[in-house]
Design an enzyme around this catalytic site. Structure first.
Site, PDB file in Angstrom:
ATOM      1  N   HIS A 295      68.778   3.486  18.971  1.00 30.31           N
ATOM      2  CA  HIS A 295      68.530   2.503  18.254  1.00 30.31           C
ATOM      3  C   HIS A 295      67.685   2.510  16.896  1.00 30.31           C
ATOM      4  CE1 HIS A 295      65.316   2.765  21.137  1.00 30.31           C
ATOM      5  NE2 HIS A 295      64.530   2.245  20.595  1.00 30.31           N
ATOM      6  N   CYS A 296      66.864   3.873  16.838  1.00 34.10           N
ATOM      7  CA  CYS A 296      66.161   4.018  15.907  1.00 34.10           C
ATOM      8  C   CYS A 296      66.424   5.184  14.874  1.00 34.10           C
ATOM      9  CB  CYS A 296      64.639   4.388  16.526  1.00 34.10           C
ATOM     10  SG  CYS A 296      63.820   2.980  17.408  1.00 34.10           S
ATOM     11  N   ILE A 297      66.497   6.358  15.349  1.00 34.05           N
ATOM     12  CA  ILE A 297      66.778   7.503  14.368  1.00 34.05           C
ATOM     13  C   ILE A 297      67.742   7.545  13.447  1.00 34.05           C
ATOM     14  CG2 ILE A 297      66.772  10.063  14.263  1.00 34.05           C
ATOM     15  CD1 ILE A 297      65.116  10.339  17.061  1.00 34.05           C
TER      16      ILE A 297
END
Length: 455
Positions: A295-297
């Site tokens: 969900h982030c990188i």
């Protein structure tokens, strides 16, 4: 609670912003907390960020309500069932016993002393964050905003969002941030599946629009976490989140490109990383992968790239290059797989390929941005017959087409022409898989034995 307010020279960092009287919790209307419908915290968005926050708040005795637009999520939570890996059904039942309720009705926001926005910010068509859910949630809050409330954004976004987007929308109510209500940004640091570092033990960064806003936010999060780190302002807190994940993104890209180069140079990169990691200073080990998921990188660095491009007019070249390298890793994995089969005297076309592990990280069911999807897509384009196994996933589809699941993984690796380990779940007996498989391509560097190809 520990509060870290020290600047680079060890002096207290005073958050920038307009001068205003502190809005401490004493600003709550007299008797408000005794009202039977009073809510200490309203969480907007009950996903992987919002639900753990609601659980932690309920565990310390706060009255919590959760707002979500998905009626299926709301119904499940109200009947004691969780849809998030890190929150169990037993957790939800305990939350319910403590008074937690989930709702699709935004009227609950008017009763809350603190409102935290935890909605998704996916990439838009322009490469920047789609703030549709954030602005929608903010308008719902603005319509019900009252003096003394604290509003916090936790959704990841570009620096300036809290001041430039949320603040004007909320002040349309006629109330002023830092005077009539408090506004802050606190980036989420949820790591799904991480049992060592949970919400309480992970330091919480907080930046307020004014000093009084920061003080209110610090006081609130101090009830839930062991350490609160106060940023200079909301922009610094927003940038901190992007810095964390951009750092990981570019270093993963570095080792991914080194994996490609090392294979051509006949260098065992995994052993080189092992050796380099013995240095007690100046080095942190990152390891190659079939691509970047989660969900982030794969997402967050784009927000910073977007802000640089839209505000300053030039490219953030480090991020653009890292994106290019990481996005081409699934294609590299498929090319290596094709070479493996060719050396065994089989074409990829028509071969049976088994994919092990389709989630983005080990031991979770979360599939967001998993590199397994582009790998499967590319294998299909080359007319390989693909199946999968994942101990955490029962059904899996790529581009709307179901992928068959095998039940007996050990029997399957003996039958399939090629097995590709995409995720090293702890449930897998990796040495046994290495011994049993006809051909095995390990993209996680876990099975070092004769006959196993390692990324």
């Amino acid at each position: 609670m520990q509060v870290d307010q020290t600047g680079p020279l060890g002096e207290a960092s005073e958050p920038l912003g307009e001068e205003s009287e502190p809005l401490g919790e004493e600003s709550e209307p007299l008797g408000e907390a005794e009202r039977p419908d009073h809510v200490d915290l309203a969480v907007i968005g009950l996903g992987y960020v919002g639900l753990p926050l609601a659980r932690e708040a309920a565990s310390v005795g706060l009255r919590v309500v959760g707002l979500d637009r998905d009626p299926r999520v709301v119904e499940a939570l109200n009947t004691g069932h969780s849809h998030v890996d890190d929150v169990s059904d037993d957790d939800v039942l305990r939350m319910r016993a403590g008074g937690f309720t989930a709702s699709t009705d935004a009227a609950c926001l008017a009763r809350a002393q603190t409102v935290v926005i935890c909605v998704p910010t996916p990439l838009g068509k322009d490469g920047g964050p789609d703030l549709g859910a954030v602005t929608s949630a903010t308008r719902m809050v603005a319509d019900r905003l009252r003096p003394g409330q604290l509003v916090v954004l936790e959704s990841t976004t570009y620096p300036g969002t809290t001041e430039e987007v949320l603040r004007p929308l909320l002040e349309e109510s006629g109330l002023r941030a830092g005077v009539d209500f408090a506004l802050a940004f606190s980036p989420e640091r949820i790591d799904p599946g991480n049992t060592a570092h949970g919400l309480r033990t992970t330091p919480k960064v907080v930046g307020g629009c004014t000093p009084s806003c920061a003080a209110r936010a610090v006081a609130f999060y101090g009830k839930l976490v062991d350490t609160v780190v106060q940023a200079k302002g909301t922009r610094e807190a927003e940038m901190a989140k992007l810095l964390e994940n951009t750092y990981r993104h570019v270093n993963i890209a570095l080792v991914n490109e080194l994996a490609v180069i090392s294979h051509e140079l006949h260098v065992d990169l995994w052993d080189a990383i092992r050796c380099a990691a013995t240095k007690p200073f100046g080095f942190q080990a990152f390891r190659p992968s079939p691509g970047v998921g989660g969900h982030c990188i794969p997402i967050d660095p784009n927000y910073l790239s977007y802000k640089v491009r839209s505000s300053l007019g030039y490219e953030f070249r480090f991020v653009e290059l890292a994106q290019e390298i990481n996005r081409r890793m699934p294609e590299y994995v498929v090319r290596r797989a094709q070479d493996l089969l060719n050396h065994a005297g089989r074409p990829l076309h028509g071969s049976r390929v088994l994919l092990l592990g389709v989630t983005y990280k080990p031991d979770v069911a979360d599939q967001r941005e998993s590199p397994a999807v582009p790998v499967a897509r590319l294998l299909r384009e080359r007319e390989a017959e693909i199946s999968f196994h994942d101990p955490n996933v029962r059904l899996w589809a790529v581009d709307g087409v179901s992928v068959p699941r095998v039940d007996d993984v050990m029997a399957a690796v003996r039958e399939y022409d090629l097995t590709i380990l995409l995720q090293d779940h702890s449930a897998y007996d990796l040495p046994a898989l290495g011994d049993a498989a006809r051909l095995l391509f390990d993209t996680r560097g876990r099975i070092f034995r004769p006959g196993v190809e390692v990324l």
